[in-house]
Motif scaffolding. Structure first.
Motif, PDB file in Angstrom:
ATOM      1  N   GLY A   1      -1.135  -1.681   0.020  1.00 51.89           N
ATOM      2  CA  GLY A   1      -2.572  -1.449  -0.021  1.00 51.89           C
ATOM      3  C   GLY A   1      -2.867  -0.076   0.543  1.00 51.89           C
ATOM      4  N   ALA A   2      -3.791   0.637  -0.065  1.00 51.59           N
ATOM      5  CA  ALA A   2      -4.082   1.998   0.379  1.00 51.59           C
ATOM      6  C   ALA A   2      -5.542   2.340   0.152  1.00 51.59           C
ATOM      7  CB  ALA A   2      -3.200   3.010  -0.353  1.00 51.59           C
ATOM      8  N   ALA A   3      -6.015   3.314   0.920  1.00 53.70           N
ATOM      9  CA  ALA A   3      -7.348   3.854   0.692  1.00 53.70           C
ATOM     10  C   ALA A   3      -7.338   4.663  -0.595  1.00 53.70           C
ATOM     11  CB  ALA A   3      -7.766   4.728   1.873  1.00 53.70           C
ATOM     12  N   LYS A   4      -8.466   4.712  -1.277  1.00 54.97           N
ATOM     13  CA  LYS A   4      -8.579   5.570  -2.460  1.00 54.97           C
ATOM     14  C   LYS A   4      -8.355   7.017  -2.016  1.00 54.97           C
ATOM     15  CE  LYS A   4      -9.556   2.814  -5.946  1.00 54.97           C
ATOM     16  NZ  LYS A   4     -10.908   2.451  -6.326  1.00 54.97           N
ATOM     17  N   GLY A   5      -7.656   7.752  -2.849  1.00 53.46           N
ATOM     18  CA  GLY A   5      -7.360   9.141  -2.505  1.00 53.46           C
ATOM     19  C   GLY A   5      -5.994   9.351  -1.904  1.00 53.46           C
ATOM     20  N   VAL A   6      -5.313   8.246  -1.540  1.00 54.05           N
ATOM     21  CA  VAL A   6      -3.945   8.362  -1.024  1.00 54.05           C
ATOM     22  C   VAL A   6      -2.995   8.556  -2.195  1.00 54.05           C
ATOM     23  CG1 VAL A   6      -2.042   7.141   0.106  1.00 54.05           C
ATOM     24  CG2 VAL A   6      -4.348   7.052   1.080  1.00 54.05           C
ATOM     25  N   THR A   7      -2.202   9.588  -2.158  1.00 48.59           N
ATOM     26  CA  THR A   7      -1.206   9.868  -3.194  1.00 48.59           C
ATOM     27  C   THR A   7       0.124  10.217  -2.535  1.00 48.59           C
ATOM     28  OG1 THR A   7      -1.756  12.236  -3.276  1.00 48.59           O
ATOM     29  CG2 THR A   7      -2.975  10.770  -4.767  1.00 48.59           C
ATOM     30  N   GLY A   8       1.167  10.236  -3.349  1.00 55.24           N
ATOM     31  CA  GLY A   8       2.468  10.700  -2.868  1.00 55.24           C
ATOM     32  C   GLY A   8       3.307   9.655  -2.174  1.00 55.24           C
ATOM     33  N   VAL A   9       2.861   8.397  -2.149  1.00 53.07           N
ATOM     34  CA  VAL A   9       3.691   7.337  -1.588  1.00 53.07           C
ATOM     35  C   VAL A   9       4.386   6.627  -2.743  1.00 53.07           C
ATOM     36  CG1 VAL A   9       1.739   5.735  -1.544  1.00 53.07           C
ATOM     37  CG2 VAL A   9       3.749   5.261  -0.166  1.00 53.07           C
ATOM     38  N   LEU A  10       5.693   6.472  -2.636  1.00 51.08           N
ATOM     39  CA  LEU A  10       6.484   5.880  -3.712  1.00 51.08           C
ATOM     40  C   LEU A  10       7.184   4.622  -3.211  1.00 51.08           C
ATOM     41  CD1 LEU A  10       8.132   9.136  -5.148  1.00 51.08           C
ATOM     42  CD2 LEU A  10       6.097   7.959  -5.991  1.00 51.08           C
ATOM     43  N   LEU A  11       6.781   3.487  -3.759  1.00 52.70           N
ATOM     44  CA  LEU A  11       7.479   2.247  -3.447  1.00 52.70           C
ATOM     45  C   LEU A  11       8.819   2.252  -4.179  1.00 52.70           C
ATOM     46  CD1 LEU A  11       4.655  -0.436  -3.666  1.00 52.70           C
ATOM     47  CD2 LEU A  11       5.885   0.289  -1.631  1.00 52.70           C
ATOM     48  N   HIS A  12       9.883   2.049  -3.432  1.00 57.29           N
ATOM     49  CA  HIS A  12      11.225   2.106  -4.005  1.00 57.29           C
ATOM     50  C   HIS A  12      11.748   0.694  -4.214  1.00 57.29           C
ATOM     51  CE1 HIS A  12      15.557   2.809  -4.275  1.00 57.29           C
ATOM     52  NE2 HIS A  12      15.282   4.049  -4.561  1.00 57.29           N
TER      53      HIS A  12
END
Length: 425
Positions: free
Chosen positions: A398-409
């Motif tokens: 779960g993330a706030a809108k605008g969060v980028t660059g996180v990659l679930l592996h």
């Protein structure tokens, strides 16, 4: 690869450690020497018979036996290259914090958080836009969700499935998903001398008797893929085998045949929420066949210690656990199924299976290798049955809108190298 038992590696030039030194082959050799003394990595180093330094950026290794997957071994997280100079000039507890990534260690407060700051001198990766990254420990999923909604955190791992709709429907939040590479399973201790689990007919009965679809609903609210093979779907050489289908009538017949009906069997697992649900659902399903399952919950570290202790004296009868391999087939089989494997929780000691695993990793013909791994999957999943594979869950964040660059592996090596949050005015 010069040959299956002879490999050459070339390091990237000008990779800078956090202490300012430049990574070279001496650091690799130091890392390997140290890894040979650690229980978690000594099995990797046991493969190497000779380390050859060619120049500052080039080295070769000769192996005890052919291994066409050795490049995957070299990529293991536990073999991350350490700074030799840091260990020679700093206390070990400080030197171990020196790496080459885009983030540098700042602070760790036990039970609370660990913080990182961006590495301004990063040469291996671009310098992150975010200045500081804080990982907070919030064990309860409901508390994590509240913290996200209140703006206390920007990202939460593994939200409750009951919160997925809130995340997807919110104007301020988002749900990020990825198919996982974690095989969740019900396992048996094959060395317990006093328990019916050592009877292959009983293990086959359990495999026929478990309704995996029901368990997926119970443990993951449907956010998982039912497994038919002990191997994970997105790995090299995965075969789409039928496995053992759900057949309650066949299961009851086999339970009666091996005398399991009316018995009580003890199962151990961790206190993770999905494993608790798996265990409770398994109890209910086995009760239908006249089998009582008692369950003991413990911390995962204690479960691992118990499962890796002596199989004959540990007292373990059945267990629920999981295995998250890399993409290479040898790692999938060797650690949990080879007699020398570090995660052989079922204590499978089968010379024929060992030989098949060793032969497959040395085979350079991909067609022949595929046939070998298919046979391994069928033998282990349908005949020997040290595990009953249940499902591969969907990974969620779960993330706030605008969060980028996180990659679930898929293999749980999640990437936060370039994570940032863009806040619109």
């Amino acid at each position: 690869m010069l040959a299956p038992d002879h490999w050459r590696f070339v390091l990237k030039d000008n990779v800078t450690f956090h202490d300012g030194t430049i990574l070279n082959v001496d650091d690799v050799e130091f890392t390997f020497q140290r890894a040979a003394e650690k229980s978690t990595t000594s099995n990797y180093m046991a493969k190497i018979t000779e380390f050859i330094k060619v120049d500052d950026l080039t080295f070769e290794v000769k192996l005890l036996a052919g291994d066409v997957d050795f490049n995957y071994t070299m990529a293991a997280n536990s073999l991350a290259i350490l700074s030799k100079e840091a260990f020679e000039t700093m206390p070990e507890e400080e030197a171990i914090k020196i790496g080459t990534g885009p983030w540098m260690f700042e602070e760790f407060v036990s039970g609370d958080y660990v913080s990182l700051v961006r590495f301004e001198g990063s040469t291996l990766y671009p310098v992150p836009n975010t200045k500081r990254l804080v990982f907070r420990m919030i064990p309860e999923a409901s508390a994590r969700m509240i913290a996200l909604e209140n703006g206390e955190v920007d990202v939460i791992m593994t939200p409750n499935s009951t919160d997925y709709a809130r995340l997807t429907e919110s104007d301020d939040l988002q749900l990020i998903t990825e198919t996982g590479r974690t095989q969740n399973f019900i396992g048996f201790n094959l060395l317990n001398p006093d328990c019916v689990v050592t009877d292959p007919i009983f293990r086959q009965a359990v495999a026929y008797g478990v309704d995996k679809e029901e368990m997926v609903i119970a443990a993951w609210d449907g956010y998982a893929q039912v497994s038919t093979s002990m191997m994970c779907r997105d790995m090299g050489y995965y075969a789409d085998i039928e496995g053992i289908p759900y057949d309650p009538e066949k299961a009851q017949q086999l339970f009666d045949q091996c005398g399991a009906t009316g018995q009580t069997i003890h199962l151990v697992t961790s206190d993770a929420a999905h494993r608790v649900k798996m265990a409770e659902n398994f109890q209910a399903q086995m009760q239908k066949y006249g089998i009582t399952i008692t369950v003991e919950f413990m911390q995962n570290s204690a479960l691992t210690e118990l499962n890796t202790s002596d199989g004959t004296t540990s007292g373990v009868e059945m267990y629920i656990a999981s295995w998250t391999p890399g993409k290479n087939a040898d790692y999938m089989f060797r650690n949990p199924m080879h007699s020398t494997g570090g995660r052989n929780y079922s204590h499978l000691m089968d010379p024929e299976i060992d030989a098949m695993i060793d032969a497959a990793v040395a085979e350079t013909d991909t067609t022949k290798r595929a046939e070998m791994y298919r046979e391994l999957q069928e033998r282990i999943t349908c005949e020997i049955i040290p595990w009953v594979p249940i499902a591969q869950p969907t990974l969620t964040l779960g993330a706030a809108k605008g969060v980028t660059g996180v990659l679930l592996h898929p293999g749980l090596v999640h990437q936060f190298k370039m994570i940032q949050r863009v806040i619109e005015d």
